[in-house]
Write a protein that holds these residues in place. Structure first.
Motif, short mmCIF file in Angstrom:
data_model
loop_
_atom_site.label_atom_id
_atom_site.label_comp_id
_atom_site.label_asym_id
_atom_site.label_seq_id
_atom_site.Cartn_x
_atom_site.Cartn_y
_atom_site.Cartn_z
N PRO A 116 0.83 -1.20 0.00
CA PRO A 116 0.00 0.00 0.00
C PRO A 116 0.87 1.26 0.00
CG PRO A 116 -0.20 -1.20 2.09
CD PRO A 116 0.64 -2.02 1.17
N ALA A 117 0.34 2.28 -0.64
CA ALA A 117 1.07 3.54 -0.74
C ALA A 117 1.25 4.13 0.65
CB ALA A 117 0.30 4.51 -1.63
N ALA A 118 2.34 4.84 0.81
CA ALA A 118 2.63 5.48 2.09
C ALA A 118 1.55 6.52 2.40
CB ALA A 118 4.00 6.14 2.05
N VAL A 119 1.15 6.54 3.66
CA VAL A 119 0.12 7.48 4.08
C VAL A 119 0.75 8.86 4.22
CG1 VAL A 119 -1.57 7.97 5.88
CG2 VAL A 119 -1.02 5.61 5.31
N PRO A 120 0.12 9.87 3.64
CA PRO A 120 0.67 11.23 3.74
C PRO A 120 0.77 11.69 5.20
CG PRO A 120 -1.10 11.12 2.12
CD PRO A 120 -1.07 9.83 2.82
N GLU A 121 1.72 12.61 5.42
CA GLU A 121 1.96 13.09 6.79
C GLU A 121 0.75 13.80 7.38
OE1 GLU A 121 5.55 15.25 7.57
OE2 GLU A 121 6.60 14.15 5.99
N ASP A 122 0.02 14.55 6.59
CA ASP A 122 -1.12 15.27 7.13
C ASP A 122 -2.20 14.30 7.61
OD1 ASP A 122 -1.63 14.52 4.52
OD2 ASP A 122 -2.80 16.30 4.03
#
Length: 135
Positions: A116-122
């Motif tokens: 799975p794609a990395a979860v954005p920091e926000d």
């Protein structure tokens, strides 16, 4: 860019060569299926129809006109539906085999499950805020 250089670039693309190879192989495969239908399937169908050659099935629309000597003046007008049905069977067999081939090809080309794609920091920050508010 001139027309000749554009044409060279078009031909140099792999898709055109792949398409040409596919057309040649498809034409050869069509001959194989036609031989199968003509030599194996249709004789069995003809046997089921009472030993008649399937490709020669026709409806006579107008009988041949003969003169007194028995010479044909005008030929008979025939509606040859046997060869038409035989061509439809050829087409259906070719379409079915191509369908099976593409189904197998697509199964082999199915995308692998990627990480799975990395979860954005926000989003991570909003989750931390949500979790801290729940406490």
């Amino acid at each position: 860019m001139g027309m000749i250089s554009e044409f060279k670039a078009f031909i140099a693309r792999g898709n055109v060569v792949d398409l040409a190879v596919g057309v040649v192989i498809g034409a050869a495969f069509g001959k194989i299926v036609s031989a199968l239908v003509d030599g194996i399937i249709m004789p069995v169908v003809g046997l089921l129809l009472g030993g008649q050659k399937f490709g020669s099935l026709a409806i006579t629309l107008r009988e041949a006109q003969m003169d007194a000597a028995g010479k044909e003046i005008t030929p008979a007008l025939m509606l040859n539906y046997g060869s038409f049905i035989q061509t439809i069977i050829d087409f259906l067999l070719i379409a079915f085999v191509i369908f099976l081939f593409l189904k197998a090809y697509n199964r082999l080309q199915a995308p692998k499950d990627e990480a799975p794609a990395a979860v954005p920091e926000d989003v991570l920050l909003l989750r931390e805020i949500r979790d801290s508010l729940k406490k």
